[in-house]
Write an enzyme that holds these catalytic residues in place. Structure first.
Site, mmCIF file in Angstrom:
data_model
loop_
_atom_site.group_PDB
_atom_site.id
_atom_site.type_symbol
_atom_site.label_atom_id
_atom_site.label_comp_id
_atom_site.label_asym_id
_atom_site.label_seq_id
_atom_site.Cartn_x
_atom_site.Cartn_y
_atom_site.Cartn_z
ATOM 1 N N ARG A 263 101.072 36.596 85.149
ATOM 2 C CA ARG A 263 101.451 35.210 85.384
ATOM 3 C C ARG A 263 102.182 35.137 86.725
ATOM 4 O O ARG A 263 103.325 35.560 86.857
ATOM 5 C CB ARG A 263 102.370 34.748 84.248
ATOM 6 C CG ARG A 263 102.683 33.260 84.235
ATOM 7 C CD ARG A 263 103.847 32.985 83.290
ATOM 8 N NE ARG A 263 105.110 33.383 83.890
ATOM 9 C CZ ARG A 263 106.108 33.961 83.243
ATOM 10 N NH1 ARG A 263 105.985 34.243 81.952
ATOM 11 N NH2 ARG A 263 107.230 34.273 83.867
ATOM 12 N N HIS A 267 107.318 30.837 83.943
ATOM 13 C CA HIS A 267 106.793 30.477 82.623
ATOM 14 C C HIS A 267 106.409 29.001 82.581
ATOM 15 O O HIS A 267 105.325 28.641 82.124
ATOM 16 C CB HIS A 267 107.843 30.787 81.556
ATOM 17 C CG HIS A 267 107.463 30.382 80.175
ATOM 18 N ND1 HIS A 267 106.450 30.997 79.465
ATOM 19 C CD2 HIS A 267 107.958 29.402 79.370
ATOM 20 C CE1 HIS A 267 106.332 30.418 78.286
ATOM 21 N NE2 HIS A 267 107.226 29.447 78.202
ATOM 22 N N TYR A 276 114.361 37.634 86.164
ATOM 23 C CA TYR A 276 113.955 38.770 85.326
ATOM 24 C C TYR A 276 112.812 39.612 85.904
ATOM 25 O O TYR A 276 112.351 40.553 85.254
ATOM 26 C CB TYR A 276 113.572 38.296 83.916
ATOM 27 C CG TYR A 276 112.523 37.198 83.862
ATOM 28 C CD1 TYR A 276 111.164 37.495 83.919
ATOM 29 C CD2 TYR A 276 112.900 35.858 83.735
ATOM 30 C CE1 TYR A 276 110.207 36.494 83.853
ATOM 31 C CE2 TYR A 276 111.955 34.849 83.676
ATOM 32 C CZ TYR A 276 110.603 35.171 83.730
ATOM 33 O OH TYR A 276 109.655 34.177 83.670
#
Length: 364
Positions: A263, A267, A276
């Site tokens: 990805r 998100h 992260y």
């Protein structure tokens, strides 16, 4: 266990490394498991991914402009989205998640109708029966049960229908997925589980989700064939999905496919992925771009040139312009629509609520 039983059991095991047909630099990969799709299919895969990415970037921009409440980008996952959907037959059904808007558009649903959910106007803004696409699923893994139930019902009725359910790596940790895999395997439901392993369940990396060698191994314990495929190789994803659809249609039961991808964006627009993961990790995956590799392969074979690319780009830009124009028209919402399509036959309580709302609005 006899030798015959061991051979039969090995049929369910995925390969140690993801299967591929086109390398990241656009070179053909020789392997005996997956057949290379026909040239015309490869061209459709490329044009579909270009159109899908342009739709995705336009939807992301619309979110920043306040035209969408939220948008989960699928940039980087085009090979999974388009490769999987184009392997379906007209009578088959797609069961998507919130991240699979690109796949729904590729299935033939109007982009405006697809974005209605993410705009906040309807729970499902399109007719599922028009293109055989179930409503987008926001809760993790609930669509796995929907797909299995639908496929099992079709089989009981003698219909030639296969369900393709899309799910992410995070959804494989849910109990719904366990129930769906188990039921599908026991009853030989005609379902294909396509897991888009994009590395993270929001901010949780795969290593903190499972100790299995790969997610594909989850199918083995339920007694179904499991395939590990390069999720940035559209040719490989399409070939694996097409094989699984044919197997399901022949009455041989479900297949679990894990497509290893990434990805690229956060998100959703509400997420900050820099908290992260490192930028170097993203850059590494950008080098494995699914569109660039297939374009290189087609170009090397003399099947594609810059003029063809320009024609595809012009169509994609025209579609994006149309989407912008139509999304910039404010929708007029009728509160009475809240009560439509809840039940086939409205309940007494629902009719009472509709009447109360109508009366309240009348007084204003």
């Amino acid at each position: 266990m006899t030798t015959t039983e061991r051979i039969a059991a090995s049929h369910f095991l995925p390969t140690d490394e993801p299967l591929g047909l086109v390398s990241p630099d656009g070179k053909p990969v020789e392997q005996p498991v997956l057949p290379m799709p026909a040239d015309e299919v490869l061209l459709r895969l490329h044009s579909g991914m270009v159109a899908g990415r342009r739709f995705d970037t336009q939807a992301t921009a619309l979110t920043k402009q306040g035209r969408l409440a939220v948008y989960p980008s699928a940039r980087g996952q085009e090979a999974c989205e388009i490769g999987g959907v184009l392997a379906l037959r007209p009578q088959d059904w797609l069961f998507p998640t919130y991240r699979d808007s690109m796949a729904i558009v590729a299935r033939g649903v109007d982009p405006i109708e697809v974005l209605t959910l993410l705009r906040g106007d309807w729970h499902c803004g399109y007719d599922p029966y028009r293109a055989n696409v179930a409503p987008q699923c926001t809760p993790l893994a609930t669509n796995t049960l929907h797909a299995v139930g639908f496929a099992h019902a079709a089989r009981v009725k003698g219909e030639d229908t296969v369900s393709l359910v899309l799910l992410g790596d995070g959804a494989t940790s849910e109990g719904d997925t366990h129930e769906a895999l188990n039921f599908a395997a026991v009853w030989k439901a005609p379902v294909v589980f396509l897991v888009q392993n994009n590395g993270y369940a929001i901010s949780v990396p795969l290593a903190k989700q499972t100790a299995a060698p790969s997610l594909a191994y989850k199918g083995v314990g339920y007694g179904m064939p499991s395939v590990l495929v390069d999720g940035n190789d559209a040719a490989a994803v399409h070939a694996a999905t097409e094989q699984a659809v044919a197997r399901a249609a022949a009455g041989e039961g479900p297949t679990l496919i894990e497509a290893v991808t990434y990805r690229i964006e956060s998100h959703t627009n509400a997420d900050d992925a820099t908290r992260y993961r490192e930028r170097a990790e993203v850059e590494e995956w950008l080098e494995r771009d699914p569109i660039a590799r297939l374009k290189q392969y087609l170009t090397d074979r003399g099947l594609f040139n810059e003029q063809a690319q320009q024609e595809i780009d012009v169509r994609a830009e025209a579609d994006a312009a149309s989407l912008r124009e139509r999304m910039n028209i404010d929708t007029v919402l009728d509160p009475a629509e809240l009560f439509q399509h809840v039940y086939a036959e409205p309940t007494a309580a629902l009719r009472m609520q509709a009447a109360e709302l109508a009366a309240e609005l009348e007084e204003r």
